[in-house]
Design an enzyme around this catalytic site. Structure first.
Site, PDB file in Angstrom:
ATOM      1  N   ARG A   1       0.883  -1.181   0.000  1.00  0.00           N
ATOM      2  CA  ARG A   1       0.000   0.000   0.000  1.00  0.00           C
ATOM      3  C   ARG A   1       0.913   1.222   0.000  1.00  0.00           C
ATOM      4  O   ARG A   1       1.651   1.437   0.968  1.00  0.00           O
ATOM      5  CB  ARG A   1      -0.922  -0.001   1.213  1.00  0.00           C
ATOM      6  CG  ARG A   1      -1.599   1.344   1.395  1.00  0.00           C
ATOM      7  CD  ARG A   1      -2.721   1.309   2.393  1.00  0.00           C
ATOM      8  NE  ARG A   1      -3.884   0.640   1.852  1.00  0.00           N
ATOM      9  CZ  ARG A   1      -5.112   0.749   2.363  1.00  0.00           C
ATOM     10  NH1 ARG A   1      -5.331   1.494   3.427  1.00  0.00           N
ATOM     11  NH2 ARG A   1      -6.121   0.106   1.812  1.00  0.00           N
TER      12      ARG A   1
ATOM     13  N   HIS B   1      -7.287   1.031  -6.446  1.00  0.00           N
ATOM     14  CA  HIS B   1      -7.542   0.175  -5.276  1.00  0.00           C
ATOM     15  C   HIS B   1      -8.318  -1.056  -5.750  1.00  0.00           C
ATOM     16  O   HIS B   1      -9.485  -1.250  -5.402  1.00  0.00           O
ATOM     17  CB  HIS B   1      -8.337   0.968  -4.234  1.00  0.00           C
ATOM     18  CG  HIS B   1      -8.358   0.340  -2.866  1.00  0.00           C
ATOM     19  ND1 HIS B   1      -7.625  -0.797  -2.537  1.00  0.00           N
ATOM     20  CD2 HIS B   1      -9.026   0.689  -1.725  1.00  0.00           C
ATOM     21  CE1 HIS B   1      -7.853  -1.103  -1.270  1.00  0.00           C
ATOM     22  NE2 HIS B   1      -8.687  -0.231  -0.764  1.00  0.00           N
TER      23      HIS B   1
ATOM     24  N   GLN C   1     -10.281  -3.575  -3.255  1.00  0.00           N
ATOM     25  CA  GLN C   1     -11.571  -3.110  -2.733  1.00  0.00           C
ATOM     26  C   GLN C   1     -12.677  -3.336  -3.767  1.00  0.00           C
ATOM     27  O   GLN C   1     -13.784  -3.768  -3.432  1.00  0.00           O
ATOM     28  CB  GLN C   1     -11.499  -1.633  -2.365  1.00  0.00           C
ATOM     29  CG  GLN C   1     -12.804  -1.079  -1.832  1.00  0.00           C
ATOM     30  CD  GLN C   1     -13.197  -1.699  -0.503  1.00  0.00           C
ATOM     31  OE1 GLN C   1     -12.411  -1.708   0.428  1.00  0.00           O
ATOM     32  NE2 GLN C   1     -14.416  -2.212  -0.402  1.00  0.00           N
TER      33      GLN C   1
ATOM     34  N   ASP D   1     -16.995   7.799  -1.752  1.00  0.00           N
ATOM     35  CA  ASP D   1     -15.752   7.648  -0.987  1.00  0.00           C
ATOM     36  C   ASP D   1     -15.480   9.001  -0.328  1.00  0.00           C
ATOM     37  O   ASP D   1     -16.115  10.013  -0.676  1.00  0.00           O
ATOM     38  CB  ASP D   1     -14.622   7.263  -1.962  1.00  0.00           C
ATOM     39  CG  ASP D   1     -13.315   6.874  -1.277  1.00  0.00           C
ATOM     40  OD1 ASP D   1     -13.286   6.753  -0.031  1.00  0.00           O
ATOM     41  OD2 ASP D   1     -12.311   6.690  -1.997  1.00  0.00           O
TER      42      ASP D   1
ATOM     43  N   CYS E   1     -16.202   2.206   0.461  1.00  0.00           N
ATOM     44  CA  CYS E   1     -15.082   1.327   0.831  1.00  0.00           C
ATOM     45  C   CYS E   1     -14.729   1.418   2.308  1.00  0.00           C
ATOM     46  O   CYS E   1     -14.090   0.519   2.849  1.00  0.00           O
ATOM     47  CB  CYS E   1     -13.871   1.642  -0.032  1.00  0.00           C
ATOM     48  SG  CYS E   1     -13.253   3.330   0.140  1.00  0.00           S
TER      49      CYS E   1
ATOM     50  N   ARG F   1     -13.841  -8.233   1.902  1.00  0.00           N
ATOM     51  CA  ARG F   1     -12.398  -8.078   1.654  1.00  0.00           C
ATOM     52  C   ARG F   1     -11.672  -9.366   2.066  1.00  0.00           C
ATOM     53  O   ARG F   1     -10.743  -9.799   1.403  1.00  0.00           O
ATOM     54  CB  ARG F   1     -11.844  -6.882   2.456  1.00  0.00           C
ATOM     55  CG  ARG F   1     -12.325  -5.516   2.012  1.00  0.00           C
ATOM     56  CD  ARG F   1     -11.829  -5.157   0.643  1.00  0.00           C
ATOM     57  NE  ARG F   1     -10.379  -5.181   0.540  1.00  0.00           N
ATOM     58  CZ  ARG F   1      -9.559  -4.177   0.896  1.00  0.00           C
ATOM     59  NH1 ARG F   1     -10.067  -3.051   1.343  1.00  0.00           N
ATOM     60  NH2 ARG F   1      -8.250  -4.298   0.772  1.00  0.00           N
TER      61      ARG F   1
END
Ligand code: CP
Ligand code: NVA
Length: 300
Positions: free
Chosen positions: A103, A130, A133, A218, A258, A286
């Site tokens: 990440r 991402h 996700q 988001d 997310c 996830r």
């Protein structure tokens, strides 16, 4: 040396592999095989330049469930934080572990690692995308509503890393994607150039949401953009997902985020804690989709 399979973007998977991964995640969630330890003795290195709750825990728990081990490596505590070249780090780390998840801020950190790694590299979020996700989001849609092909998804908010991965998903799984964002916050040109007429930009979030099957948003300021929070609160004030916006969508539309979320900013508490929201199933997924991904990359 056999080239490893990486997962940097949804485009690293064929249509069939992507659908296979979603089905496998559902299977691992609902009917886990007894004493299933396909990753016994395997080690995942997880390199974090940014904070995480879901990504760290789901990869770590996922490895444990499958019989393997995960190492948490903060870039601050390794020589990466002191400037050891990425290529050298990738060669060294990949000589000791079986898979590497990163990440990072710069997307090129992940792609450079992949170029020099002898084991699979997974993108656990960069400033540009991402994909892990969005895999979980797609699993959640399939579980709740069936195939997403031909459906309409509306993204409300910044054209950020999540939005880019939604563009990739629209292309891979054949759904229509409406993106409502303020001027100046559009997705990156490289994603828009690549997208076809399945992806449409709107300035009005109300227009974008009409007849949608899924509304997604988001945070207004992502990790690394905290200093822009106040400016963004002004720029995004017409881009909140609230009941009026949800009412534009189809009555059975789902809401996803997310997480982490800021109630009262990009989404109202009424929506995120309401009946159409599937955010906690999305977060749980996830774990399941990443187990499917780890199995796919390390056992193929
Ligand atoms: N959605 C997500 O990636 O959460 P974390 O930042 O907690 O990992
Ligand atoms: N766009 C957000 C996603 C967090 C999971 C960020 O990058 O901070």
């Amino acid at each position: 040396m056999k080239q490893p399979r990486h997962f940097i973007s949804l485009h690293d998977l064929s249509h069939a592999e992507l659908r296979g991964l979603i089905n496998r995640a559902v299977e691992l969630k609902n009917k886990p095989p007894a004493d299933f330890q396909p990753l016994k003795g395997k080690v995942l290195a997880m390199i974090f330049e940014k904070s995480s709750t879901r990504t760290r825990i789901s990869f770590e728990a996922g490895m444990a469930h499958l019989g393997g081990t995960a190492l948490f490596l903060s870039s601050k505590d390794t020589q990466l934080g002191r400037g050891e070249p990425l290529a050298d780090s990738a060669k060294v780390i990949s000589s000791m572990v079986d898979c590497i998840m990163l990440r990072t801020y710069e997307h090129s950190t992940v792609t450079t690692f992949a170029q020099h790694s002898r084991v699979p590299v997974i993108n656990g979020l960069t400033n540009l995308s991402h994909p892990c996700q969005v895999l979980a989001d797609m699993q959640t849609y399939f579980e709740n509503r069936g195939d997403i092909a031909g459906k309409t998804v509306t993204w409300v908010g910044a054209g950020n890393n999540m939005c880019h991965s939604y563009i990739d998903a629209a292309m891979r799984l054949n759904f229509n994607l409406n993106i409502a964002c303020p001027k100046g916050y559009e997705p990156a040109k490289q994603w828009l150039d690549f997208a076809d007429d399945r992806v449409q930009l709107f300035s009005s979030s109300m227009d974008a949401a009409k007849k949608s099957d899924l509304i997604v948003t988001d945070v207004w300021a992502s990790m690394g953009e905290e200093q822009e929070q106040q400016q963004r609160e002004r720029d995004f004030k017409d881009y909140q997902v609230n009941q009026a916006l949800m009412a534009q969508a189809n009555p059975d539309a789902l809401f996803m985020h997310c997480l982490p979320a800021h109630r009262g900013e990009e989404v109202t508490a009424e929506v995120i804690d309401g009946k159409q929201s599937v955010v906690f199933a999305e977060a749980e997924n996830r774990l399941h989709i990443q187990k499917a991904l780890l199995e796919f990359l390390m056992c193929a």
